[in-house]
Design a protein around this motif. Sequence first.
Motif, PDB file in Angstrom:
ATOM      1  N   PRO A  60      20.300  -2.476   6.269  1.00 40.72           N
ATOM      2  CA  PRO A  60      20.477  -3.443   7.353  1.00 40.72           C
ATOM      3  C   PRO A  60      20.671  -2.800   8.723  1.00 40.72           C
ATOM      4  N   ALA A  61      21.303  -1.612   8.783  1.00 41.08           N
ATOM      5  CA  ALA A  61      21.544  -0.975  10.084  1.00 41.08           C
ATOM      6  C   ALA A  61      20.234  -0.773  10.847  1.00 41.08           C
ATOM      7  N   PHE A  62      19.138  -0.513  10.108  1.00 36.06           N
ATOM      8  CA  PHE A  62      17.835  -0.315  10.757  1.00 36.06           C
ATOM      9  C   PHE A  62      17.003  -1.597  10.729  1.00 36.06           C
ATOM     10  N   SER A  63      17.059  -2.320   9.577  1.00 34.12           N
ATOM     11  CA  SER A  63      16.134  -3.453   9.429  1.00 34.12           C
ATOM     12  C   SER A  63      16.613  -4.696  10.175  1.00 34.12           C
ATOM     13  N   ASP A  64      17.924  -4.788  10.472  1.00 30.63           N
ATOM     14  CA  ASP A  64      18.437  -5.971  11.165  1.00 30.63           C
ATOM     15  C   ASP A  64      19.327  -5.526  12.340  1.00 30.63           C
ATOM     16  N   PRO A  65      18.718  -5.119  13.456  1.00 28.16           N
ATOM     17  CA  PRO A  65      19.499  -4.565  14.582  1.00 28.16           C
ATOM     18  C   PRO A  65      20.580  -5.511  15.084  1.00 28.16           C
ATOM     19  N   SER A  66      20.455  -6.819  14.831  1.00 27.24           N
ATOM     20  CA  SER A  66      21.452  -7.778  15.365  1.00 27.24           C
ATOM     21  C   SER A  66      22.838  -7.528  14.761  1.00 27.24           C
ATOM     22  N   ILE A  67      22.922  -6.907  13.576  1.00 28.53           N
ATOM     23  CA  ILE A  67      24.243  -6.706  12.977  1.00 28.53           C
ATOM     24  C   ILE A  67      25.039  -5.614  13.723  1.00 28.53           C
ATOM     25  N   LEU A  68      24.386  -4.910  14.632  1.00 29.43           N
ATOM     26  CA  LEU A  68      25.092  -3.854  15.371  1.00 29.43           C
ATOM     27  C   LEU A  68      25.484  -4.279  16.790  1.00 29.43           C
ATOM     28  N   THR A  69      25.368  -5.584  17.088  1.00 30.34           N
ATOM     29  CA  THR A  69      25.625  -5.999  18.474  1.00 30.34           C
ATOM     30  C   THR A  69      27.082  -5.767  18.892  1.00 30.34           C
ATOM     31  N   LEU A  70      28.030  -5.806  17.944  1.00 26.78           N
ATOM     32  CA  LEU A  70      29.439  -5.652  18.324  1.00 26.78           C
ATOM     33  C   LEU A  70      29.930  -4.203  18.243  1.00 26.78           C
ATOM     34  N   VAL A  71      29.052  -3.284  17.846  1.00 24.77           N
ATOM     35  CA  VAL A  71      29.514  -1.891  17.727  1.00 24.77           C
ATOM     36  C   VAL A  71      29.094  -1.070  18.948  1.00 24.77           C
ATOM     37  N   ASN A  72      29.652   0.117  19.075  1.00 27.82           N
ATOM     38  CA  ASN A  72      29.372   1.031  20.197  1.00 27.82           C
ATOM     39  C   ASN A  72      29.677   0.367  21.541  1.00 27.82           C
ATOM     40  N   ASP A  73      30.738  -0.439  21.599  1.00 31.70           N
ATOM     41  CA  ASP A  73      31.106  -1.097  22.858  1.00 31.70           C
ATOM     42  C   ASP A  73      32.281  -0.315  23.466  1.00 31.70           C
ATOM     43  N   TYR A  74      32.004   0.461  24.504  1.00 34.19           N
ATOM     44  CA  TYR A  74      33.049   1.305  25.095  1.00 34.19           C
ATOM     45  C   TYR A  74      33.330   0.952  26.562  1.00 34.19           C
ATOM     46  N   ASP A  75      33.088  -0.334  26.924  1.00 30.47           N
ATOM     47  CA  ASP A  75      33.271  -0.730  28.326  1.00 30.47           C
ATOM     48  C   ASP A  75      34.736  -0.743  28.742  1.00 30.47           C
ATOM     49  N   ASN A  76      35.630  -1.170  27.824  1.00 27.10           N
ATOM     50  CA  ASN A  76      37.032  -1.308  28.213  1.00 27.10           C
ATOM     51  C   ASN A  76      37.909  -0.757  27.091  1.00 27.10           C
ATOM     52  N   PRO A  77      37.858   0.571  26.848  1.00 26.15           N
ATOM     53  CA  PRO A  77      38.503   1.107  25.642  1.00 26.15           C
ATOM     54  C   PRO A  77      40.034   1.064  25.735  1.00 26.15           C
ATOM     55  N   PRO A  78      40.716   0.909  24.584  1.00 24.43           N
ATOM     56  CA  PRO A  78      42.186   0.832  24.589  1.00 24.43           C
ATOM     57  C   PRO A  78      42.850   2.213  24.593  1.00 24.43           C
ATOM     58  N   TYR A  79      42.175   3.222  25.133  1.00 15.18           N
ATOM     59  CA  TYR A  79      42.703   4.592  25.106  1.00 15.18           C
ATOM     60  C   TYR A  79      42.166   5.372  26.300  1.00 15.18           C
ATOM     61  N   GLU A  80      42.831   6.498  26.554  1.00 16.92           N
ATOM     62  CA  GLU A  80      42.365   7.463  27.556  1.00 16.92           C
ATOM     63  C   GLU A  80      42.424   8.857  26.937  1.00 16.92           C
ATOM     64  N   GLU A  81      41.625   9.762  27.494  1.00 17.54           N
ATOM     65  CA  GLU A  81      41.623  11.126  26.950  1.00 17.54           C
ATOM     66  C   GLU A  81      42.715  11.966  27.618  1.00 17.54           C
ATOM     67  N   HIS A  82      43.400  12.784  26.835  1.00 13.94           N
ATOM     68  CA  HIS A  82      44.410  13.702  27.360  1.00 13.94           C
ATOM     69  C   HIS A  82      44.237  15.060  26.707  1.00 13.94           C
ATOM     70  N   ASP A  83      44.791  16.090  27.361  1.00 15.67           N
ATOM     71  CA  ASP A  83      44.799  17.429  26.753  1.00 15.67           C
ATOM     72  C   ASP A  83      46.133  17.658  26.076  1.00 15.67           C
ATOM     73  N   PHE A  84      46.105  18.195  24.875  1.00 15.41           N
ATOM     74  CA  PHE A  84      47.334  18.481  24.136  1.00 15.41           C
ATOM     75  C   PHE A  84      47.389  19.979  23.871  1.00 15.41           C
ATOM     76  N   PRO A  85      48.422  20.648  24.384  1.00 16.33           N
ATOM     77  CA  PRO A  85      48.486  22.096  24.157  1.00 16.33           C
ATOM     78  C   PRO A  85      48.410  22.409  22.665  1.00 16.33           C
ATOM     79  N   GLY A  86      47.564  23.335  22.311  1.00 19.81           N
ATOM     80  CA  GLY A  86      47.473  23.769  20.908  1.00 19.81           C
ATOM     81  C   GLY A  86      46.490  22.980  20.065  1.00 19.81           C
ATOM     82  N   LYS A  87      46.048  21.811  20.561  1.00 15.56           N
ATOM     83  CA  LYS A  87      45.076  21.076  19.731  1.00 15.56           C
ATOM     84  C   LYS A  87      43.920  20.478  20.531  1.00 15.56           C
ATOM     85  N   GLY A  88      43.829  20.817  21.784  1.00 20.56           N
ATOM     86  CA  GLY A  88      42.670  20.381  22.579  1.00 20.56           C
ATOM     87  C   GLY A  88      42.800  18.949  23.057  1.00 20.56           C
TER      88      GLY A  88
END
Length: 376
Positions: A60-88
């Motif tokens: 279905p991921a290839f044969s029915d593209p409509s099932i992926l409409t809600l995925v890969n949505d990164y417009d308003n993510p609930p997180y931010e990136e930070h640097d952590f000493p020792g783990k990147g």
Amino acid sequence: MPISLHPRSADFPWTFWPECYSNENTTEPLCAFSQHSFAGGRGVSMVTTSSDAYAMLKMPAFSDPSILTLVNDYDNPPYEEHDFPGKGRGLVANKTLHRGDEIFASTPLLVMNPDAYELSTEERLKLAHRAVENLPEDTKAMFWKLLDHFKGDPVDDRINTNAFEVEIDGQTRHVVFPEIARLNHDCRPNAAYFFDPQTLTHYVHATQTIHPGEEITITYINNEMTRSKRMASLKQNWGFDCGCSACRAHPALTAESDARLLQIEGLEGKLDDWTDKSEATPEMAEMLLSLFEQERLYGSLGGAYKAAAMAYSSFGDRWNAIRYARRSIEYSILDKGFRDSDVYAMKQLASEPEMQWSWKKRVGHKRLAGGCGHIH
Ligand SMILES: C[S@@+](CC[C@H](N)C(=O)[O-])C[C@H]1O[C@@H](n2cnc3c(N)ncnc32)[C@H](O)[C@@H]1O
């Protein structure tokens, strides 16, 4: 040596002509397939056999593209990136996340068939480089931003540092999801993930409340192991010394934690005994739940609630069986996915406990609740 695959046809589904290699160890040539139109233009590359790649196209991921409409949505993510000493780099919540809140839903940018290890290293790396090179430009940039922990071949290293092992159609695949690869490991994480093979989507959800400013973490390993085994597994498979709070705890606290983990293992074995000699009781299941809570193993609670639901069912206790089956569904969906067989079994138990095989299975067995030993 490179070989050609099929005659090109009008409905050729790939963006580039696949580069392929084979040798006496391979049953079929292995090739680098890329499709730019996948998942609304995010694209995907696969290093696999032709029969496997064409079988994937029927999913279905290839044969029915409509099932992926809600995925890969990164417009308003609930997180931010930070640097952590020792783990990147890592991700930190920028708003309160409640248990069950979705953090990511992503499709892969690379799918690697481990059979490629049958090729010579040079040919396998050529295919891996080709797979990355043939991704759409923005997606390729995401790949190159990934951490290269081991500092070997730049593509291979990024795959080894960031890939997840998943099952697609019963076959093991190494798969790279660039967003999820930004999450660091913690032996007591606050988020859990599962992969849905039908939609090739990897989901990450909060398993407890995550406050703004808290790092979002997942576990890279089976975190029900004792501390020394967890640390050895992370070192061997991921190449780092774990610095999470459970690994850094005082030896006296670690000894308590390890004792609880061993008791969890013992209780799980007893609760899973469905023979006539079984000693399992609902009180053991309550103890198991208590140990999971003490250990802050919230992502694993689905299995413990399942054991409790089954234990109550086996003694014919309808409402406790339903209560724990509902809790098991809530947690297992976040950890194992909505199509998982345990989730299905608990849905059945919650709706018709009397119809399940476990119902009253242990009625008549001794049910020692413990107590002070007085004879009343
Ligand atoms: C999938 S990446 C996670 C994101 C990575 N920190 C980055 O900067 O892109 C995995 C790598 O992150 C680091 N890492 C993740 N969790 C860690 C932890 N608990 N302690 C130390 N290093 C960690 C290790 O270098 C590991 O190989």
